[in-house]
Design a protein around this motif. Structure first.
Motif, short mmCIF file in Angstrom:
data_model
loop_
_atom_site.label_atom_id
_atom_site.label_comp_id
_atom_site.label_asym_id
_atom_site.label_seq_id
_atom_site.Cartn_x
_atom_site.Cartn_y
_atom_site.Cartn_z
N PRO A 70 -0.95 -5.69 5.39
CA PRO A 70 0.14 -6.33 4.63
C PRO A 70 0.37 -5.63 3.29
O PRO A 70 -0.59 -5.26 2.60
CB PRO A 70 -0.37 -7.76 4.42
CG PRO A 70 -1.40 -7.96 5.49
CD PRO A 70 -2.04 -6.64 5.70
N GLN A 71 1.62 -5.46 2.94
CA GLN A 71 1.98 -4.77 1.70
C GLN A 71 2.58 -5.77 0.72
O GLN A 71 3.60 -6.38 0.98
CB GLN A 71 2.98 -3.66 2.00
CG GLN A 71 2.45 -2.56 2.90
CD GLN A 71 1.26 -1.84 2.30
OE1 GLN A 71 1.25 -1.51 1.11
NE2 GLN A 71 0.24 -1.59 3.12
N PHE A 72 1.89 -5.93 -0.41
CA PHE A 72 2.37 -6.80 -1.48
C PHE A 72 2.85 -5.99 -2.68
O PHE A 72 3.01 -6.52 -3.78
CB PHE A 72 1.26 -7.75 -1.93
CG PHE A 72 1.02 -8.91 -0.99
CD1 PHE A 72 1.46 -8.87 0.32
CD2 PHE A 72 0.35 -10.04 -1.42
CE1 PHE A 72 1.23 -9.93 1.19
CE2 PHE A 72 0.11 -11.11 -0.56
CZ PHE A 72 0.55 -11.05 0.76
N HIS A 129 4.90 -7.15 -5.72
CA HIS A 129 4.87 -8.61 -5.69
C HIS A 129 3.45 -9.13 -5.90
O HIS A 129 3.08 -10.18 -5.38
CB HIS A 129 5.43 -9.13 -4.36
CG HIS A 129 6.87 -8.76 -4.12
ND1 HIS A 129 7.92 -9.47 -4.64
CD2 HIS A 129 7.40 -7.72 -3.42
CE1 HIS A 129 9.06 -8.91 -4.27
NE2 HIS A 129 8.78 -7.85 -3.53
N GLY A 146 4.11 -14.65 0.59
CA GLY A 146 3.03 -13.76 0.99
C GLY A 146 2.66 -13.92 2.46
O GLY A 146 2.38 -12.94 3.16
N TYR A 187 -4.50 -8.06 1.83
CA TYR A 187 -3.50 -7.59 0.87
C TYR A 187 -4.17 -7.28 -0.48
O TYR A 187 -5.27 -7.78 -0.78
CB TYR A 187 -2.43 -8.66 0.68
CG TYR A 187 -3.02 -10.01 0.34
CD1 TYR A 187 -3.25 -10.39 -0.97
CD2 TYR A 187 -3.41 -10.88 1.36
CE1 TYR A 187 -3.84 -11.60 -1.28
CE2 TYR A 187 -4.01 -12.11 1.05
CZ TYR A 187 -4.21 -12.47 -0.27
OH TYR A 187 -4.81 -13.67 -0.56
N TYR A 226 3.69 -12.62 -4.49
CA TYR A 226 3.38 -13.14 -3.16
C TYR A 226 2.02 -13.84 -3.16
O TYR A 226 1.54 -14.26 -2.12
CB TYR A 226 3.34 -12.01 -2.14
CG TYR A 226 4.69 -11.43 -1.77
CD1 TYR A 226 5.88 -11.98 -2.22
CD2 TYR A 226 4.75 -10.30 -0.94
CE1 TYR A 226 7.11 -11.43 -1.88
CE2 TYR A 226 5.98 -9.76 -0.59
CZ TYR A 226 7.15 -10.32 -1.06
OH TYR A 226 8.35 -9.77 -0.71
N ALA A 279 5.10 -12.04 4.38
CA ALA A 279 4.82 -10.60 4.32
C ALA A 279 3.72 -10.21 5.31
O ALA A 279 3.77 -9.13 5.92
CB ALA A 279 4.44 -10.20 2.90
N TYR A 297 1.36 -17.77 8.18
CA TYR A 297 2.08 -16.71 8.89
C TYR A 297 2.16 -16.96 10.39
O TYR A 297 3.02 -16.39 11.07
CB TYR A 297 1.49 -15.33 8.59
CG TYR A 297 0.11 -15.04 9.11
CD1 TYR A 297 -0.12 -14.73 10.45
CD2 TYR A 297 -1.00 -15.02 8.26
CE1 TYR A 297 -1.37 -14.42 10.92
CE2 TYR A 297 -2.26 -14.71 8.71
CZ TYR A 297 -2.45 -14.42 10.04
OH TYR A 297 -3.70 -14.11 10.51
#
Length: 480
Positions: free
Chosen positions: A415-417, A420, A444, A367, A428, A447, A247
């Motif tokens: 973080p929102q998975f 996914h 991921g 996550y 993700y 995200a 990221y």
């Protein structure tokens, strides 16, 4: 001397000898029992809750005390005079507003003084209780002896015996352990009690990097573990599992920044962020936080840490292999790890708060890798009940991360998975057959970067930086 007088004298000597021997035996037994069962006295200072008591008598006249550090028993660094020495147990560490306020308003010296005073006070309070308990143990046999012999009167026997017990107990402590409170008052930190772990000498931090706008430090989640390496990875990049798909690269592209990614797989707070980390190839990576300071103009530091401190991958594999995950043994082990992490996290937050230039700090929570369906994990031993336990523990870690960040005024990204997770059509998260199961895949990582972007406007100070001509991610600066 008349024969009758001699007989009376001998009878009195036998009587006195009997009572002296009786008092001594009862006194020794009562004190020994009291030392075994007197509860340790709880003291709290600087977010640390400790228990203070005494060891059983030792044959030597001088030596170390005993420290139970979350179940690991070790000798104390200070030496104590006397056969009875302190026994200390550290069973809880927390972060609360009072600790932060004390540290900021009064300084570390006041915090250290509070800890030393509490330890000495706990020791003195312990022996007050121990003396009362010893007297209680002595009362029963004293009454029994007086009742059997029918003389002297029970109250006289009891009063005399208790006086001897208290005198021997208090006098013995004053004679053999009078210096213990002074030694305990000299203890400022836990390091004074047990010393610090020797660390491998790290490689040099390197030259200043004023062209960096943001720095990422942390563990395998931030490194992009399991994702492809760049075209020319260094040995440290390979050992740390750093990837240009992490990221940090997404943030560099989105903001036109030069982002320095120092994260490394298996990094913990002590062995990675604050201290050096021994890598799988035998190389020693210098501590990440001091290396981050080389980015002298960075206005943002992002932190992803905690999973390796809690041995999350080990806990997950253990959960999958056993019948249940919430047995008392594994739960106690997790709670111990969480307590250790909380203390170390507090140290990290304090160091981040004191960084030169006062960059904005953003703490990444973890996550949620599991969703409503875990059908693809049934063959690996994960059941809905086990999933519930793992998510509960993950929630405890995220709560600790958010609470600590909030106390220091740092930002938090979540973080929102959702939709996914594992076993969904577009996960993700890397699956069981991927290079790094449960780690984010490239989507991921993106995200996570999005969650960081959404959290940035609320940071203080706002990470306003001048963009570089072209975005770059420095995956690993050269050591030396």
């Amino acid at each position: 001397m008349p024969k009758g007088t001699i007989s009376v004298v001998l009878r009195r000597i036998r009587t006195v000898s009997f009572y002296v021997l009786t008092f001594l035996v009862i006194t020794a037994g009562a004190i020994w029992l009291a030392l075994r069962i007197t509860p340790l006295q709880t003291v709290s200072a600087a977010g640390q809750t400790a228990q203070v008591g005494a060891t059983l008598p030792n044959a030597s006249v001088q030596g170390p005390g005993e420290l139970d550090l979350f179940g690991q028993v070790m000798a104390t660094k200070p030496q104590f005079t006397g056969p009875i020495r302190p026994r200390l147990a550290l069973d809880h560490i927390t972060i609360d507003p009072q600790v932060v306020q004390m540290l900021r308003s009064d300084g570390p010296q006041k915090v250290e003084l509070t800890l030393s005073q509490q330890l000495a006070s706990g020791w003195e309070r312990y022996f007050l209780w121990e003396t009362l308990i010893a007297a209680g143990f002595a009362a029963v046999p004293l009454i029994a002896v007086a009742a059997v012999r029918k003389r002297p009167k029970i109250w006289k026997m009891l009063a005399g015996g208790l006086a001897v017990v208290c005198a021997v107990n208090v006098g013995g402590i004053l004679l053999t352990a009078s210096g213990t409170p002074k030694v305990l008052r000299s203890v400022k930190t836990l390091d004074d009690l047990v010393g610090a772990d020797p660390l491998v000498e790290p490689a040099p931090v390197g030259r200043p990097q004023p062209g960096v706008q943001a720095v990422v430090i942390g563990d395998s989640t931030a490194a992009g573990y399991g994702l492809p390496w760049g075209p020319h990875p260094s040995d440290e990049d390979k050992a740390c599992g750093r990837s240009p798909d992490a990221y940090a690269s997404d943030l560099a592209t989105a903001n036109n920044w030069n982002v320095l990614n120092l994260s490394c797989g298996s990094a913990t707070i002590l062995n990675g962020l604050l201290g050096p980390e021994v890598l799988s190839n035998g190389q020693v990576a210098a501590p990440q936080l001091p290396r981050a300071e080389a980015a002298t103009h960075a206005r943002l530091i992002i932190v992803s840490v905690g999973a390796d401190d809690l041995s999350w991958s080990v806990m997950t594999r253990l959960c999958a292999a056993t019948a249940v995950c919430n047995d008392k043994v594994s739960s106690a082990y997790f709670n111990q790890l969480l307590d250790n992490f909380t203390r170390n996290y507090y140290d990290l937050l304090s160091d981040l708060d004191r960084l030169p230039g006062h960059p904005a700090v953003l703490i990444n929570q973890y996550y949620v890798p599991f969703g409503s369906s875990i059908r693809c994990l049934h063959g690996f031993g994960i059941t809905p009940a086990k999933e519930k336990v793992l998510l509960s523990r993950l929630g405890q870690l995220n709560k600790a991360l958010a609470q600590g960040a909030g106390l220091f005024g740092f930002g938090v990204a979540a973080p929102q998975f959702a939709g996914h997770e594992l076993c969904t059509p577009d996960p993700y998260v890397q699956g069981p057959d991927d290079p790094a199961p449960l780690h984010p895949n490239a989507a991921g990582e993106l995200a996570i970067a999005l969650a960081d972007e959404q959290a940035m406007p609320s940071l203080s100070p706002a990470p306003v930086v001048l963009p570089t001509p072209s975005p770059t991610t420095t995956v690993s600066p050269a050591l030396g």
